[in-house]
Design an enzyme around this catalytic site. Structure first.
Site, PDB file in Angstrom:
ATOM      1  N   ARG A 189     106.378  13.540 -60.457  1.00  0.00           N
ATOM      2  CA  ARG A 189     106.561  12.095 -60.424  1.00  0.00           C
ATOM      3  C   ARG A 189     108.029  11.724 -60.599  1.00  0.00           C
ATOM      4  O   ARG A 189     108.807  12.437 -61.212  1.00  0.00           O
ATOM      5  CB  ARG A 189     105.696  11.473 -61.528  1.00  0.00           C
ATOM      6  CG  ARG A 189     105.696   9.967 -61.550  1.00  0.00           C
ATOM      7  CD  ARG A 189     104.620   9.450 -62.500  1.00  0.00           C
ATOM      8  NE  ARG A 189     104.913   8.074 -62.880  1.00  0.00           N
ATOM      9  CZ  ARG A 189     105.589   7.741 -63.971  1.00  0.00           C
ATOM     10  NH1 ARG A 189     106.011   8.677 -64.803  1.00  0.00           N
ATOM     11  NH2 ARG A 189     105.823   6.470 -64.246  1.00  0.00           N
ATOM     12  N   LYS A 203     104.284  19.590 -72.178  1.00  0.00           N
ATOM     13  CA  LYS A 203     103.666  19.422 -70.861  1.00  0.00           C
ATOM     14  C   LYS A 203     103.068  20.730 -70.359  1.00  0.00           C
ATOM     15  O   LYS A 203     103.762  21.721 -70.174  1.00  0.00           O
ATOM     16  CB  LYS A 203     104.696  18.909 -69.854  1.00  0.00           C
ATOM     17  CG  LYS A 203     104.103  18.585 -68.485  1.00  0.00           C
ATOM     18  CD  LYS A 203     105.104  17.841 -67.631  1.00  0.00           C
ATOM     19  CE  LYS A 203     104.532  17.474 -66.287  1.00  0.00           C
ATOM     20  NZ  LYS A 203     105.447  16.628 -65.484  1.00  0.00           N
ATOM     21  N   ARG A 254     107.807   8.173 -73.788  1.00  0.00           N
ATOM     22  CA  ARG A 254     107.961   9.290 -74.725  1.00  0.00           C
ATOM     23  C   ARG A 254     107.627   8.818 -76.124  1.00  0.00           C
ATOM     24  O   ARG A 254     107.747   7.642 -76.458  1.00  0.00           O
ATOM     25  CB  ARG A 254     109.365   9.882 -74.669  1.00  0.00           C
ATOM     26  CG  ARG A 254     110.472   9.026 -75.253  1.00  0.00           C
ATOM     27  CD  ARG A 254     111.800   9.753 -75.158  1.00  0.00           C
ATOM     28  NE  ARG A 254     112.913   8.980 -75.669  1.00  0.00           N
ATOM     29  CZ  ARG A 254     113.305   8.959 -76.926  1.00  0.00           C
ATOM     30  NH1 ARG A 254     112.629   9.662 -77.838  1.00  0.00           N
ATOM     31  NH2 ARG A 254     114.345   8.242 -77.310  1.00  0.00           N
TER      32      ARG A 254
END
Length: 322
Positions: A124, A188, A319
């Site tokens: 993305r 992630k 975040r």
């Protein structure tokens, strides 16, 4: 030295045994020098260690499981097997780019393309997605909806729910980060890239790109995780089948009910619900607040100093704040 030759030598070494350079050269009809060059490509470009022992030849230091259509289909549920057509490529620029070329063809639906190696994989906001050969899964799925583009809000979140279902069933305690990441221990593990083609009022074609780390991808520009950290020993073919089974179920539900079909499940898996977050934008100042949840259209709801605000995917990056 072509990658095609390197792939051919890698296949010759994939049985876990030693093979002499001469035997590989004869098998492939190439020179021993080319075999030696291919081994260097496997190590330096593909990131796989190869033992070289005088008198015995070459052997992969670790096992390597190739993606295999028959093995993947063997793990599909009856519903997924009927809905999906699976293809595997050794090397592509981007699985998403390849399937977007077919998006305008109305007779293609449920097409899955997985790749051993992507040369231009992306995530993305144009971020590059890198993965060592065999260290994870990179695949895309072409799916069609009767609804228009406006009715697809929250799709990336629904896809995250499908991935989380499969991974948690296999023992990985993953969580979800708005709008398109799967996390393991706050880092992630997998990313989702949604690309759309169609009319505002429908129908619409969607290409869903997914990258997932089984092993560490090496040096990257963000904290990442790998399934091996959760002690998972599942093979790539079995894992891809498990992911596709859940994707088929969630996408069918999304086609009927939209994101509301899995909203409560997403909220239960949210990594940042009721936690301080900062939202950054391509333009303008960041916004700090407390993430309170997501709406039926997938919008993130954040309690800020100016009150409750809603944010859509667009060019927003989230975040956590410590």
């Amino acid at each position: 030295m072509s990658e095609q030759h390197a792939f051919a030598v890698l296949r010759a070494l994939s049985d876990g045994r030693f093979h002499s350079g001469e035997a590989i050269a004869q098998q492939l009809g190439v020179s021993r020098t080319l075999v030696w060059q291919a081994v260097h490509t496997i190590e330096n470009d593909f990131g796989l260690a190869v033992y070289s022992v005088r008198g015995q030849g070459y052997k992969l230091a670790e096992g390597f499981e190739w993606l295999d259509v028959a093995a993947i289909r063997a793990g599909l549920s009856p519903a997924a097997a009927e809905a999906l057509t699976v293809a595997v490529a050794e090397r592509v620029d981007s699985t998403n780019s390849q399937l977007m070329q077919h998006a305008a063809s109305n007779d293609l639906h449920g097409l899955v393309l997985a790749a051993e190696l992507q040369t231009a994989g992306r995530g993305r906001l144009g971020r590059r997605w890198q993965m060592r050969l065999g260290s994870g899964l990179t695949f895309s799925l072409l799916w069609r909806f009767d609804k228009g583009l406006a009715g697809l809000a929250g799709l990336s979140l629904a896809v995250g729910v499908a991935l989380a279902r499969a991974l948690r069933a296999l023992g990985a305690p993953v969580t979800l980060k708005w709008p398109n990441d799967v996390l393991l221990e706050g880092r992630k593990l997998a990313g989702i890239l949604i690309e759309l083609s169609g009319e505002a009022m429908g129908p619409a074609a969607v290409v869903i790109g997914i990258g997932l780390n089984l092993q560490s991808p090496g040096e990257v520009d963000q904290p990442v995780a790998a399934l091996e950290e959760a002690g998972m020993q599942v093979g790539r073919n079995a894992l891809l089948a498990a992911l596709l089974n859940e994707l088929q179920q969630v996408l069918d539900a999304f086609a009927k009910q939209g994101f509301s079909a899995v909203r409560e499940e997403w909220l239960a898996l949210s990594a940042h619900r009721d936690s301080p977050v900062r939202l950054s934008f391509s333009h303008g100042e960041p916004v700090d607040g407390i993430a309170r949840g997501v709406a039926d259209d997938g919008a993130l709801e954040v309690e800020t100093a100016a009150g409750m605000q809603r944010f859509h995917v667009g060019e927003v990056s989230l975040r956590a704040l410590s």
